[in-house]
Design a protein around this motif. Structure first.
Motif, short mmCIF file in Angstrom:
data_model
loop_
_atom_site.label_atom_id
_atom_site.label_comp_id
_atom_site.label_asym_id
_atom_site.label_seq_id
_atom_site.Cartn_x
_atom_site.Cartn_y
_atom_site.Cartn_z
N LYS A 193 0.83 -1.21 0.00
CA LYS A 193 0.00 0.00 0.00
C LYS A 193 0.86 1.25 0.00
O LYS A 193 0.59 2.21 -0.73
CB LYS A 193 -0.93 0.00 1.22
CG LYS A 193 -2.05 -1.04 1.15
CD LYS A 193 -2.95 -0.96 2.37
CE LYS A 193 -4.08 -1.98 2.27
NZ LYS A 193 -4.95 -1.95 3.48
N GLU A 194 1.92 1.26 0.84
CA GLU A 194 2.79 2.43 0.89
C GLU A 194 3.52 2.65 -0.42
O GLU A 194 3.75 3.78 -0.85
CB GLU A 194 3.79 2.29 2.04
CG GLU A 194 3.18 2.38 3.43
CD GLU A 194 2.48 3.71 3.66
OE1 GLU A 194 2.98 4.74 3.16
OE2 GLU A 194 1.43 3.73 4.33
N LYS A 195 3.91 1.55 -1.09
CA LYS A 195 4.56 1.68 -2.38
C LYS A 195 3.60 2.29 -3.41
O LYS A 195 4.00 3.11 -4.24
CB LYS A 195 5.06 0.33 -2.87
CG LYS A 195 6.32 -0.16 -2.13
CD LYS A 195 6.81 -1.48 -2.71
CE LYS A 195 8.11 -1.92 -2.03
NZ LYS A 195 8.62 -3.21 -2.57
N ALA A 196 2.34 1.86 -3.35
CA ALA A 196 1.34 2.43 -4.26
C ALA A 196 1.15 3.92 -3.98
O ALA A 196 1.08 4.74 -4.90
CB ALA A 196 0.01 1.68 -4.13
N LYS A 202 4.76 10.55 -6.01
CA LYS A 202 5.82 10.95 -6.93
C LYS A 202 5.26 11.46 -8.25
O LYS A 202 5.74 12.45 -8.80
CB LYS A 202 6.77 9.78 -7.16
CG LYS A 202 7.68 9.47 -5.98
CD LYS A 202 8.67 8.36 -6.33
CE LYS A 202 9.65 8.12 -5.18
NZ LYS A 202 10.63 7.05 -5.50
N ALA A 203 4.22 10.76 -8.76
CA ALA A 203 3.61 11.20 -10.01
C ALA A 203 2.95 12.57 -9.85
O ALA A 203 3.08 13.45 -10.71
CB ALA A 203 2.59 10.17 -10.49
N ASP A 207 4.08 16.14 -11.70
CA ASP A 207 3.17 17.04 -12.43
C ASP A 207 3.20 18.44 -11.84
O ASP A 207 3.18 19.45 -12.57
CB ASP A 207 1.75 16.48 -12.41
CG ASP A 207 1.62 15.18 -13.18
OD1 ASP A 207 2.49 14.94 -14.04
OD2 ASP A 207 0.68 14.41 -12.91
N LEU A 208 3.24 18.50 -10.49
CA LEU A 208 3.26 19.81 -9.83
C LEU A 208 4.54 20.56 -10.17
O LEU A 208 4.51 21.77 -10.47
CB LEU A 208 3.14 19.61 -8.31
CG LEU A 208 3.10 20.90 -7.46
CD1 LEU A 208 1.90 21.75 -7.85
CD2 LEU A 208 3.06 20.55 -5.99
N ARG A 209 5.68 19.86 -10.12
CA ARG A 209 6.94 20.52 -10.48
C ARG A 209 6.91 21.03 -11.91
O ARG A 209 7.40 22.13 -12.21
CB ARG A 209 8.10 19.54 -10.29
CG ARG A 209 8.44 19.22 -8.84
CD ARG A 209 9.71 18.40 -8.75
NE ARG A 209 10.06 18.08 -7.37
CZ ARG A 209 9.76 16.94 -6.76
NH1 ARG A 209 9.14 15.98 -7.44
NH2 ARG A 209 10.11 16.74 -5.51
#
Length: 509
Positions: A193-196, A202-203, A207-209
């Motif tokens: 779950k934490e990896k998901a 990160k995605a 996008d924000l960056r």
């Protein structure tokens, strides 16, 4: 019975006693063993004392499948089962307690001590080391047994003892293994779950960056364009002046050469007449000296450059303001500003584009197809298609309408009112009465003498649009109305000022 402690057995039954023929040699020194174990445990920890109480008096290990005799002594079931017992006979078996010698029925007919078994298993699970490490007390006890008895034990019970110890060890580890496996399953699930979540974060951050970098690059390009334009304006004014001054310098240099040449001629023609000298000197003219520019002309031209740069400043401020608003939208998805191209001419828009105020005089806004013309309305620049949003609404000095609506709302005519549109969900506050409008249908809600501040919550996940009144004094919130709707298009926030007063204004944050 060779020293066995037993009484007369009932008729029709056989009696099983523990004598030298069928008892492990350590059983014969039971009293000595128990005293030694008690001495060892007394000097040890409380866990050691508890282990002593939970140990079988026969095998001296933790009880395995314990059976409690009517005399209250408990033993391992396997320790009470002897090879001499004839299970095929039809007679009842009689058992002598190895501790007190009382006669009882065979262990097969006795109930198992389930509670004691649970206590032993709990202790074993919490004290694994007691089953995995060699016991010092067992070594002491084994030293007390005779060589002859030890040889007998090895020849008769080696297979049985080895099997018992293996089963006991496996039984003691099974709860621990099960517990570890259960915890491992839970941890594996949490890791997945934490990896998901990590991948989603990160995605999202990527996008924000990207969006923030795009806005910042746009702002940098605006500043660069402003700098380039200002330098061009200044250069356009200064370059002609520099060219004119250079031309005058060249002209004066030529004049200087002519005068020096005339001077040489005068010095070499001393024998000539004075009239001839006058003719030669008079051929040199000083007219170019009358063309010099004044500093006042330069100052005047620079003022013109300053005015042109001021126009560029205005464009820069507008561009940077737009970029800053775009940056706020990226960092705050609930950011709301009113679109200047939609605002009615009788409404003034604040510099931060968050407040509309009434104006008795129509403003010279450029005409456009998006501008409201029939009602004092304004539409947000931002549209919303997902997420959770929260806005603070404040109104002063006017009746009002606040709505969430689709962008295809008409801009003129009777159908352009927020409360009349089929693609609008709004509240109207007029003459102390609050009404809810959904797709043009109104629902009277309540009468209230004052309603100046509200909280608006829009949730796409639950499909709800909720309005709360907020007290200016205590900050307490009161639920006003909830719309349940599944939006099929991007929605905008819109406001309408229903009455015009000089200080009337509406603000949304």
């Amino acid at each position: 019975m060779n020293g066995a402690r037993c009484c007369g057995a009932p008729s029709g039954s056989s009696r099983v006693c523990f004598n030298k023929a069928n008892i492990h040699p350590r059983y014969l020194t039971l009293s000595v063993i128990r005293r030694k174990r008690a001495g060892i445990m007394a000097h040890g920890s409380p866990d050691g004392c508890l282990e002593s109480e939970l140990s079988c008096p026969i095998c001296l290990h933790l009880l395995l499948d314990p059976v409690t005799l009517p005399c209250a002594h408990s033993f391992c079931l396997v320790c009470l089962e002897t090879p001499e017992r004839d299970k095929s006979s039809g007679h009842d078996q009689v058992l002598c307690c190895p501790v007190c010698g009382q006669e009882h029925l065979s262990p097969e007919s006795l109930p198992r001590n389930i509670k004691l078994k649970q206590i032993v298993e709990t202790y074993r699970a919490n004290n694994i080391s007691c089953e995995l490490q060699p016991r010092a007390e067992d070594e002491i006890i084994n030293d007390q047994t005779s060589t002859e008895d030890t040889d007998v034990c090895k020849s008769t019970d080696s297979g049985k003892s080895s099997l018992l110890e293996t089963e006991t060890s496996e039984s003691s580890l099974n709860p621990v293994i099960s517990s570890l496996q259960e915890k491992l399953v839970v941890v594996d699930d949490l890791v997945n779950k934490e990896k998901a979540i990590e991948a989603v974060v990160k995605a999202t951050h990527a996008d924000l960056r990207k969006d923030v970098s795009g806005v910042l690059e746009e702002m940098a390009e605006l500043v660069k364009t402003y700098s380039t334009t200002a330098l061009k304006l200044l250069e356009a004014e200064l370059r002609p002046r520099e060219d004119a001054v250079g031309k005058r310098v060249r002209m004066l240099t030529d004049l200087q050469k002519q005068l020096r040449a005339a001077e040489l001629q005068v010095n070499t023609l001393k024998d000539e007449t004075d009239d001839a000298c006058c003719i030669e000197v008079s051929s040199v003219t000083l007219d170019p000296l009358q063309d010099s520019s004044s500093g006042q002309e330069l100052s005047s031209s620079l003022k013109e450059v300053c005015e042109k740069i001021e126009k560029q400043n205005t464009q820069l401020r507008l561009g940077l303001g737009s970029s800053q608003r775009a940056l706020r939208v990226v960092l705050n998805p609930s950011e709301v500003t009113f679109d200047p191209d939609t605002i009615h001419p009788n409404l003034l828009l604040s510099e931060d584009l968050k407040t509309v105020s009434f104006s008795a005089a129509k403003q010279p806004y450029p005409a456009g197809s998006q501008r409201f013309s029939s009602f004092f309305q304004a539409l947000s620049s931002q549209s919303f298609v997902r997420g959770e949003h929260l806005w603070d609404f404040r109104a002063e000095g006017c009746a009002w309408v606040v709505a969430v609506c689709y962008g295809d709302l008409p801009r003129s005519g009777s159908g352009s009112g927020l409360e009349s549109s089929a693609g609008s969900w709004c509240l109207m506050y007029c003459e102390n009465l609050l009404r809810a409008y959904e797709r043009g249908k109104d629902t009277p809600l309540r009468r209230t003498p004052s309603l100046k501040r509200m909280e608006i919550r829009l949730s796409f996940s639950t499909g709800s649009l909720v309005f709360y009144s907020v007290s200016d004094v205590s900050g307490d919130k009161t639920h006003l109305h909830t719309f349940k709707v599944s939006f099929t298009q991007p929605v905008y926030l819109a406001v309408r000022m229903m009455s015009g007063q000089p200080k009337a204004h509406i603000t949304v944050h």
